[in-house]
Design a protein around this motif. Structure first.
Motif, PDB file in Angstrom:
ATOM      1  N   THR A 110      42.500  41.878  30.208  1.00 32.53           N
ATOM      2  CA  THR A 110      42.551  40.843  31.239  1.00 32.53           C
ATOM      3  C   THR A 110      42.808  39.507  30.561  1.00 32.53           C
ATOM      4  O   THR A 110      42.102  39.148  29.615  1.00 32.53           O
ATOM      5  CB  THR A 110      41.242  40.766  32.031  1.00 32.53           C
ATOM      6  N   ASN A 132      46.093  46.672  38.946  1.00 24.94           N
ATOM      7  CA  ASN A 132      45.119  46.557  37.866  1.00 24.94           C
ATOM      8  C   ASN A 132      45.094  47.892  37.117  1.00 24.94           C
ATOM      9  O   ASN A 132      44.773  48.928  37.699  1.00 24.94           O
ATOM     10  CB  ASN A 132      43.758  46.239  38.495  1.00 24.94           C
ATOM     11  N   LEU A 137      44.439  39.917  41.693  1.00 31.95           N
ATOM     12  CA  LEU A 137      43.082  39.476  41.378  1.00 31.95           C
ATOM     13  C   LEU A 137      42.199  39.668  42.606  1.00 31.95           C
ATOM     14  O   LEU A 137      42.551  39.249  43.703  1.00 31.95           O
ATOM     15  CB  LEU A 137      43.081  38.010  40.955  1.00 31.95           C
ATOM     16  N   ASN A 175      41.154  41.890  35.722  1.00 33.32           N
ATOM     17  CA  ASN A 175      42.458  42.176  36.328  1.00 33.32           C
ATOM     18  C   ASN A 175      43.395  42.591  35.197  1.00 33.32           C
ATOM     19  O   ASN A 175      44.156  41.792  34.674  1.00 33.32           O
ATOM     20  CB  ASN A 175      42.974  40.935  37.059  1.00 33.32           C
TER      21      ASN A 175
END
Length: 377
Positions: free
Chosen positions: A210, A258, A219, A232
């Motif tokens: 992330t 993700n 997000l 994320n």
């Protein structure tokens, strides 16, 4: 160029005893759920401050149509060849237990289905770098005759660990590779997976990270979080030929979701990426998908529909004759599962697969019987 930071050498003692019975699947220890919400029990790492880094280019997030997701491969039946196991072939599975505090463990199988602990479940290498965890141990046998391993050194570290061995018992000095140490906004480096690319003649290492401020379209305020801030992830990669210098980290895969836990194999026609969709909200996905490319370095196309159950992670792919077996950690159900495929389009649950209790995210790979027997001495 990124260079590794090395620790003091570590040698393994001989292993005593052997557990030959097959273990029934059972509950994992009450450790922190991998890739999950923040937990005060998890170690933290000091954030390394730096300026924004342009080495990580944005990916083309254009969605492909369903028809173009998975290029067609030649799926004809294989004749007997080197991919078929021999009497000298044994399968090992590297794994960690708990939170990864005590290091590297192995399971062994003669058939890729029934797994037993090696060395009574002892640790073969204790972590020495980073936050001194050894989670997600990924091992590849290189053309140089050595086994090369990378692992997650801590929940919030900015690099991964690396070590080498010829017999899986005696290991080199461990090194910390600060692969994202100078990139602003980096939160973590999770689950590095190492592969050898015979066409490029280098090692490809893929992991999840992330980086704050990137990919705002996915997000989620009510998604997974770490240290009170949302996670994320996307997949990033580096390559090396000598484990001394590494290419600058680059964005490896953005499928528009993700993503963590990326594993790459080549099926003889194309490269295949097995990846976890880590989306949690509004409807949890937490399942595995595949994407394909003409080479192991990518670029990979859009991901397929899910082929695994939900709430799984840590895939590893093992060639078993004319089929591929994809193992995964069903971490909320405290067990391991597996799917078989010949073409990465059609998947069937692997029958009668058993694992020792407490195994967590690692790598399945083939070795000679001499290597496996050596771990029992």
């Amino acid at each position: 160029m990124i260079t590794a930071r090395r620790s003091m050498p570590v040698a393994l003692a001989c292993v005593l005893g052997f557990v030959a019975s097959l273990a029934a699947v059972g509950p994992t220890p009450p450790a922190a759920q991998a890739r999950a919400i923040a937990d005060s029990r998890l170690p933290t790492a000091e954030r390394e401050s730096s300026t924004a880094d342009s080495r990580l280019p944005p990916a083309d997030t254009k969605q492909l149509t369903a028809d173009s997701r998975l290029p067609t491969a030649d799926t004809k039946q294989l004749t007997a060849d080197s991919r078929l196991p021999t009497a000298d072939t044994v399968y090992l599975f590297s794994y960690f237990t708990g939170n990864g505090e005590d290091g590297l463990h192995f399971a062994c199988s003669d058939d890729g289905a029934h797994w037993r602990r090696v060395g009574g479940g002892r640790s073969y290498l204790a972590p020495q770098v980073g936050t001194k965890l050894m989670r997600d141990p990924s091992i590849v046998h290189g053309p140089d005759g050595q086994f090369h391993m990378v692992w997650t050194t801590g929940w919030w570290d900015h690099g991964f660990g690396v070590a080498h061995s010829r017999d899986l018992r005696t290991w080199s000095a461990q090194a910390n590779v600060p692969v994202l140490g100078d990139v602003e906004g980096v939160r973590n480096v999770w689950a590095p997976e190492i592969h050898y690319d015979p066409d490029a003649k280098h090692y490809l290492i893929v992991w999840a990270t992330t980086i704050e401020g990137r990919f705002p379209e996915t997000l989620q305020a009510n998604g997974d979080a770490g240290n009170g801030r949302p996670l994320n992830h996307r997949l990033y990669a580096t390559t090396t030929k000598d484990f001394v210098s590494y290419t600058p980290a680059r964005l490896f895969y953005d499928g528009g979701f993700n993503a963590i836990d990326g594993v790459v194999v080549h099926d003889g026609q194309r490269a295949v990426l097995v990846v976890k969709d880590e989306t949690k909200a509004p409807t949890p996905r937490k399942h595995l998908k595949v994407a394909t490319a003409s080479s192991m370095s990518g670029p990979f196309g859009a991901a397929s529909a899910a082929f695994s159950p939900d709430w799984v992670e840590g895939p590893t792919v093992l060639r078993l004759g004319d089929r591929w077996r994809i193992f995964y950690d069903e971490y909320t159900r405290k067990r391991y599962g597996a799917m078989d495929t010949q073409d990465f389009r059609t998947f069937t649950p692997a029958p009668d697969v058993t694992f020792p209790e407490g195994m967590r995210h690692g790598t399945a790979f083939a070795v000679t019987r001499a290597v496996a027997d050596g771990l029992e001495r």
